[in-house]
Write a protein that holds these residues in place. Structure first.
Motif, PDB file in Angstrom:
ATOM      1  N   ARG A 159      -3.254   1.335   1.913  1.00 40.21           N
ATOM      2  CA  ARG A 159      -2.491   2.248   2.737  1.00 40.21           C
ATOM      3  C   ARG A 159      -1.056   1.810   3.041  1.00 40.21           C
ATOM      4  NH1 ARG A 159      -4.776   6.249   5.402  1.00 40.21           N
ATOM      5  NH2 ARG A 159      -3.351   6.020   7.153  1.00 40.21           N
ATOM      6  N   PRO A 160      -0.735   0.503   3.153  1.00 35.30           N
ATOM      7  CA  PRO A 160       0.630   0.128   3.554  1.00 35.30           C
ATOM      8  C   PRO A 160       1.693   0.737   2.648  1.00 35.30           C
ATOM      9  CG  PRO A 160      -0.805  -1.785   3.593  1.00 35.30           C
ATOM     10  CD  PRO A 160      -1.595  -0.688   2.961  1.00 35.30           C
ATOM     11  N   PHE A 161       2.834   1.059   3.235  1.00 32.13           N
ATOM     12  CA  PHE A 161       3.912   1.659   2.455  1.00 32.13           C
ATOM     13  C   PHE A 161       4.455   0.674   1.440  1.00 32.13           C
ATOM     14  CE2 PHE A 161       8.455   2.957   2.079  1.00 32.13           C
ATOM     15  CZ  PHE A 161       8.228   4.157   1.421  1.00 32.13           C
ATOM     16  N   THR A 162       4.723  -0.537   1.879  1.00 36.51           N
ATOM     17  CA  THR A 162       5.147  -1.610   0.962  1.00 36.51           C
ATOM     18  C   THR A 162       4.264  -2.828   1.207  1.00 36.51           C
ATOM     19  OG1 THR A 162       6.840  -2.278   2.574  1.00 36.51           O
ATOM     20  CG2 THR A 162       7.543  -0.874   0.749  1.00 36.51           C
ATOM     21  N   PRO A 163       3.113  -2.925   0.539  1.00 34.82           N
ATOM     22  CA  PRO A 163       2.186  -4.049   0.764  1.00 34.82           C
ATOM     23  C   PRO A 163       2.795  -5.369   0.310  1.00 34.82           C
ATOM     24  CG  PRO A 163       1.531  -2.758  -1.147  1.00 34.82           C
ATOM     25  CD  PRO A 163       2.642  -2.007  -0.495  1.00 34.82           C
ATOM     26  N   GLY A 164       2.370  -6.435   0.985  1.00 31.46           N
ATOM     27  CA  GLY A 164       2.853  -7.772   0.650  1.00 31.46           C
ATOM     28  C   GLY A 164       1.706  -8.750   0.482  1.00 31.46           C
ATOM     29  N   ALA A 165       2.031 -10.042   0.539  1.00 34.25           N
ATOM     30  CA  ALA A 165       1.024 -11.085   0.308  1.00 34.25           C
ATOM     31  C   ALA A 165      -0.092 -11.038   1.343  1.00 34.25           C
ATOM     32  CB  ALA A 165       1.693 -12.455   0.309  1.00 34.25           C
ATOM     33  N   GLU A 166       0.251 -10.753   2.600  1.00 35.86           N
ATOM     34  CA  GLU A 166      -0.765 -10.699   3.654  1.00 35.86           C
ATOM     35  C   GLU A 166      -1.751  -9.563   3.406  1.00 35.86           C
ATOM     36  OE1 GLU A 166      -1.570 -12.635   6.334  1.00 35.86           O
ATOM     37  OE2 GLU A 166      -0.205 -14.043   5.356  1.00 35.86           O
ATOM     38  N   ASP A 167      -1.226  -8.435   2.942  1.00 40.70           N
ATOM     39  CA  ASP A 167      -2.110  -7.297   2.644  1.00 40.70           C
ATOM     40  C   ASP A 167      -3.029  -7.621   1.469  1.00 40.70           C
ATOM     41  OD1 ASP A 167      -0.945  -5.309   4.543  1.00 40.70           O
ATOM     42  OD2 ASP A 167       0.835  -5.614   3.313  1.00 40.70           O
ATOM     43  N   TYR A 168      -2.522  -8.378   0.501  1.00 40.01           N
ATOM     44  CA  TYR A 168      -3.299  -8.698  -0.689  1.00 40.01           C
ATOM     45  C   TYR A 168      -4.514  -9.564  -0.360  1.00 40.01           C
ATOM     46  CZ  TYR A 168      -4.566 -10.523  -5.275  1.00 40.01           C
ATOM     47  OH  TYR A 168      -5.249 -10.859  -6.407  1.00 40.01           O
ATOM     48  N   LYS A 169      -4.407 -10.380   0.692  1.00 44.14           N
ATOM     49  CA  LYS A 169      -5.497 -11.286   1.037  1.00 44.14           C
ATOM     50  C   LYS A 169      -6.800 -10.543   1.306  1.00 44.14           C
ATOM     51  CE  LYS A 169      -2.675 -15.028   2.975  1.00 44.14           C
ATOM     52  NZ  LYS A 169      -2.330 -15.774   4.204  1.00 44.14           N
ATOM     53  N   PRO A 182       1.160  -5.374  -7.790  1.00 44.90           N
ATOM     54  CA  PRO A 182       2.616  -5.559  -7.794  1.00 44.90           C
ATOM     55  C   PRO A 182       3.134  -6.117  -6.478  1.00 44.90           C
ATOM     56  CG  PRO A 182       2.055  -3.245  -7.514  1.00 44.90           C
ATOM     57  CD  PRO A 182       0.782  -3.955  -7.809  1.00 44.90           C
ATOM     58  N   CYS A 183       2.316  -6.025  -5.418  1.00 50.43           N
ATOM     59  CA  CYS A 183       2.737  -6.491  -4.097  1.00 50.43           C
ATOM     60  C   CYS A 183       2.976  -8.002  -4.063  1.00 50.43           C
ATOM     61  CB  CYS A 183       1.694  -6.108  -3.053  1.00 50.43           C
ATOM     62  SG  CYS A 183       0.037  -6.706  -3.433  1.00 50.43           S
ATOM     63  N   ILE A 184       2.316  -8.766  -4.951  1.00 50.19           N
ATOM     64  CA  ILE A 184       2.506 -10.223  -4.980  1.00 50.19           C
ATOM     65  C   ILE A 184       3.230 -10.650  -6.257  1.00 50.19           C
ATOM     66  CG2 ILE A 184       0.540 -10.713  -3.490  1.00 50.19           C
ATOM     67  CD1 ILE A 184      -1.051 -11.396  -6.060  1.00 50.19           C
ATOM     68  N   GLY A 185       3.823  -9.692  -6.956  1.00 51.07           N
ATOM     69  CA  GLY A 185       4.561 -10.008  -8.173  1.00 51.07           C
ATOM     70  C   GLY A 185       3.679 -10.289  -9.367  1.00 51.07           C
ATOM     71  N   ASN A 186       2.409  -9.889  -9.289  1.00 51.07           N
ATOM     72  CA  ASN A 186       1.513 -10.103 -10.414  1.00 51.07           C
ATOM     73  C   ASN A 186       1.917  -9.278 -11.633  1.00 51.07           C
ATOM     74  OD1 ASN A 186      -0.829 -11.462 -11.378  1.00 51.07           O
ATOM     75  ND2 ASN A 186      -1.956  -9.529 -11.252  1.00 51.07           N
ATOM     76  N   ILE A 187       2.672  -8.219 -11.392  1.00 54.35           N
ATOM     77  CA  ILE A 187       3.223  -7.369 -12.445  1.00 54.35           C
ATOM     78  C   ILE A 187       4.583  -6.881 -11.980  1.00 54.35           C
ATOM     79  CG2 ILE A 187       2.104  -5.301 -11.509  1.00 54.35           C
ATOM     80  CD1 ILE A 187       1.886  -4.186 -14.292  1.00 54.35           C
ATOM     81  N   ALA A 188       5.519  -6.729 -12.885  1.00 58.57           N
ATOM     82  CA  ALA A 188       6.857  -6.252 -12.535  1.00 58.57           C
ATOM     83  C   ALA A 188       6.774  -4.809 -12.060  1.00 58.57           C
ATOM     84  CB  ALA A 188       7.791  -6.352 -13.738  1.00 58.57           C
ATOM     85  N   GLY A 475       3.005  -0.001  20.570  1.00 57.16           N
ATOM     86  CA  GLY A 475       2.186   0.240  19.395  1.00 57.16           C
ATOM     87  C   GLY A 475       2.804  -0.261  18.110  1.00 57.16           C
ATOM     88  N   PHE A 476       4.043  -0.756  18.190  1.00 57.29           N
ATOM     89  CA  PHE A 476       4.717  -1.259  16.994  1.00 57.29           C
ATOM     90  C   PHE A 476       5.016  -2.740  17.160  1.00 57.29           C
ATOM     91  CE2 PHE A 476       5.354   3.130  16.095  1.00 57.29           C
ATOM     92  CZ  PHE A 476       5.478   3.201  14.722  1.00 57.29           C
ATOM     93  N   GLY A 477       4.764  -3.474  16.086  1.00 54.90           N
ATOM     94  CA  GLY A 477       5.177  -4.870  16.020  1.00 54.90           C
ATOM     95  C   GLY A 477       6.283  -5.022  15.005  1.00 54.90           C
ATOM     96  N   GLY A 478       6.669  -6.249  14.742  1.00 53.43           N
ATOM     97  CA  GLY A 478       7.761  -6.495  13.810  1.00 53.43           C
ATOM     98  C   GLY A 478       7.458  -6.001  12.406  1.00 53.43           C
ATOM     99  N   LYS A 479       6.237  -6.243  11.917  1.00 52.00           N
ATOM    100  CA  LYS A 479       5.895  -5.846  10.553  1.00 52.00           C
ATOM    101  C   LYS A 479       5.854  -4.329  10.409  1.00 52.00           C
ATOM    102  CE  LYS A 479       2.345  -6.243   7.006  1.00 52.00           C
ATOM    103  NZ  LYS A 479       1.013  -6.753   6.642  1.00 52.00           N
ATOM    104  N   ALA A 480       5.209  -3.664  11.388  1.00 52.34           N
ATOM    105  CA  ALA A 480       5.128  -2.204  11.338  1.00 52.34           C
ATOM    106  C   ALA A 480       6.503  -1.571  11.439  1.00 52.34           C
ATOM    107  CB  ALA A 480       4.225  -1.688  12.454  1.00 52.34           C
ATOM    108  N   ALA A 481       7.363  -2.144  12.270  1.00 51.56           N
ATOM    109  CA  ALA A 481       8.723  -1.621  12.418  1.00 51.56           C
ATOM    110  C   ALA A 481       9.503  -1.759  11.107  1.00 51.56           C
ATOM    111  CB  ALA A 481       9.439  -2.358  13.547  1.00 51.56           C
ATOM    112  N   LEU A 482       9.342  -2.901  10.439  1.00 48.27           N
ATOM    113  CA  LEU A 482      10.025  -3.110   9.155  1.00 48.27           C
ATOM    114  C   LEU A 482       9.512  -2.125   8.107  1.00 48.27           C
ATOM    115  CD1 LEU A 482      12.007  -4.808   7.494  1.00 48.27           C
ATOM    116  CD2 LEU A 482      10.120  -6.394   7.002  1.00 48.27           C
ATOM    117  N   GLU A 483       8.202  -1.904   8.086  1.00 47.66           N
ATOM    118  CA  GLU A 483       7.613  -0.952   7.150  1.00 47.66           C
ATOM    119  C   GLU A 483       8.173   0.453   7.387  1.00 47.66           C
ATOM    120  OE1 GLU A 483       4.633  -1.153   4.702  1.00 47.66           O
ATOM    121  OE2 GLU A 483       6.022  -2.828   4.584  1.00 47.66           O
TER     122      GLU A 483
END
Length: 502
Positions: A159-169, A182-188, A475-483
């Motif tokens: 669901r995340p708009f731009t998933p990252g390493a934390e989401d991949y876990k 692609p969120c962890i650079g496994n593919i370009a 209801g918003f934290g730093g990560k959600a605000a950045l997303e």
């Protein structure tokens, strides 16, 4: 009631093909819309006397009210289902229950402008630069086919708009190797986008390779008597074919408004009863639509020689009236319409104006025509409750027989203006509901959306806010605000025009 001669003739001409049928009452109003795999068999059942004993009260009332019917043939049963829903939303027949709400058929959506595009299911098509596939008459098949496409093309389902390493876990798609991550650079990202484009082609109907593969796996499983797995492959193949089957897109209603059996006779009769110098060749009808004073709109429909002249239909969004004031809305729409026609000359003016309403709406229209120097245009009001015809300067309304061609012609003009106004009002309401792009942000929820709008006032101001300011909203934290900030930046260009409308 037994079928009349007109219905019996039409029943004998019906084909054994899928399609949609429209039942009409004696005023030409659509009272029921249905679909059929076989039009002749299905429609004929309504007029079999032997079946009447098993009918309920509603069906008895419907059949008693049927005076005429129309049919529209399509290629497949799913097309009939799609067209049925579209016509029910259009005409709101009183004997239909299904489809009368705003529920829509399922669509698959992907926005290639997103940093890491993902396919999602939606029921609303928006002007947001995304690609849409569908609508799909079979929602379960569409869901199964989307799952199949994600696995075949290794696409993300998170669901995340731009998933990252934390989401991949804790990403099930990644750990099961369904997604190329692609969120962890496994593919370009360029390679991932090519996967997305390939999936778009797949949903567009380029499924031959996948169909052959599923069919081969089904046969292999059946050969070794693994019938459970063979059934799974068979169901997946059926879902795929049902989802990607090409269906006709009904962007315009194929059904036309019922017209008079003898338009010239009805026009001549109308000219006589209204004491006009000649039969009205061109008639224009007005109606107002609003909900508690909001989204106030007006419609103007044009009839030429007793038939709808759709190229000359007009609609108005009311600009000068606040609150619920149908008289003032009618005055504004008449003023705007005939200010322009007056400049075009006498040849542009209609022979008769029909106002949907009683004395109040009629008087408002007459006052505006006088102000414009156009008192010579005949104008009447048609009040729906008793089908009374109101005329300027006369205290008592006129009542015509319900079976007269003149009244039926006026009813067609009035009903068409009513339908056209309601359709425009519904479009504006739907746009208002959907115009906030916050609805597209994954996991936003009503409370967080309300908190954002309460804090910043509008989406435009929210766009200009910093990540820190957004993070300060409950209801918003730093990560959600950045997303959210990234999401709004990605949508800025494609949503610019819609924001102007709002």
């Amino acid at each position: 009631m037994p079928a009349n001669d007109q219905i019996r003739r039409k029943l004998g001409e019906l084909p054994h093909k899928p399609g949609v049928y429209l039942m009409k009452d004696r005023f030409g109003t659509v009272i029921y819309v249905g679909k059929a795999r076989d039009l002749r068999k299905r429609v004929s059942t309504y007029f079999h006397p032997s079946r009447r004993m098993g009918w309920d009260l509603k069906l008895n009332a419907l059949v008693e009210a049927i005076h005429d019917l129309d049919t529209y043939t399509v290629r497949t049963e799913p097309e009939a289902l799609l067209l049925e829903g579209k016509l029910i939303k259009e005409y709101q027949p009183r004997y239909n229950i299904s489809f009368r709400d705003d529920k829509r058929f399922l669509l698959v959506k992907v926005n290639l402008n997103d940093p890491i595009p993902r396919f999602v299911l939606t029921r609303l098509r928006q002007e947001d630069g995304a690609r849409y596939f569908g609508p799909f008459a079979h929602s379960s098949s569409a869901r199964h086919t989307l799952t199949l496409a994600r696995r075949k093309f290794n696409l993300r389902g998170c669901r995340p708009f731009t998933p990252g390493a934390e989401d991949y876990k804790h990403c099930l798609y990644g750990h099961l190797k369904y997604c190329t991550a692609p969120c962890i650079g496994n593919i370009a990202l360029e390679d991932y986008r090519r996967q997305v484009v390939a999936a778009c082609d797949f949903l567009d109907g380029q499924t031959g390779e996948m169909e052959r593969e599923l069919e081969e796996q089904m046969k292999k499983a059946a050969a070794v008597e693994d019938f459970e797995k063979a059934a799974q492959f068979r169901d997946a193949l059926d879902d795929l074919r049902r989802t990607t089957q090409k269906t006709k897109k009904f962007s315009r209603m194929p059904y036309t408004l019922p017209i008079a059996l003898n338009a010239q006779r009805d026009l001549a009769e109308l000219g006589q009863v209204l004491q006009l110098p000649f039969a009205p060749v061109r008639i224009e009808g007005f109606d107002i639509s609003n909900i508690s004073g909001t989204f106030a709109v007006a419609s103007m429909v044009s009839f030429k020689d007793g038939k709808p002249d759709r190229s000359n239909y007009r609609r108005f969004r009311i600009k000068t009236v606040t609150g619920q004031d149908d008289f003032a809305c009618m005055a504004e729409s008449v003023r705007r319409r005939y200010t322009r026609l007056a400049r075009e000359g006498p040849g542009a003016l209609p022979d008769l104006i029909v106002i949907d309403g009683g004395k109040g709406q009629l008087n408002a229209a007459v006052a505006e025509l006088r102000q414009l120097g156009l008192p010579q245009i005949p104008v009447i009001g048609l009040a729906k409750e008793f089908e009374e015809i109101h005329r300027p300067g006369l205290a008592e309304p006129m009542r015509l027989g319900l079976e007269t061609g003149a009244l039926k012609l006026l009813q067609r003009v009035r009903d068409e203006s009513h339908r056209f106004a309601n359709t425009y009002n519904a479009q504006l309401r739907l746009k208002k509901i959907s115009e906030s792009i916050l609805d597209e942000f994954p996991g936003i929820g009503r409370q967080r959306k309300t908190a954002l709008l309460k804090k910043f006032g509008s989406v435009q101001r929210l766009r200009m806010a910093t990540v820190e300011e957004i993070a300060a909203v409950p209801g918003f934290g730093g990560k959600a605000a950045l997303e959210l900030k990234k999401f709004l930046e990605a949508r800025t260009v494609v949503r610019a025009e819609i924001e102007k409308i709002g």
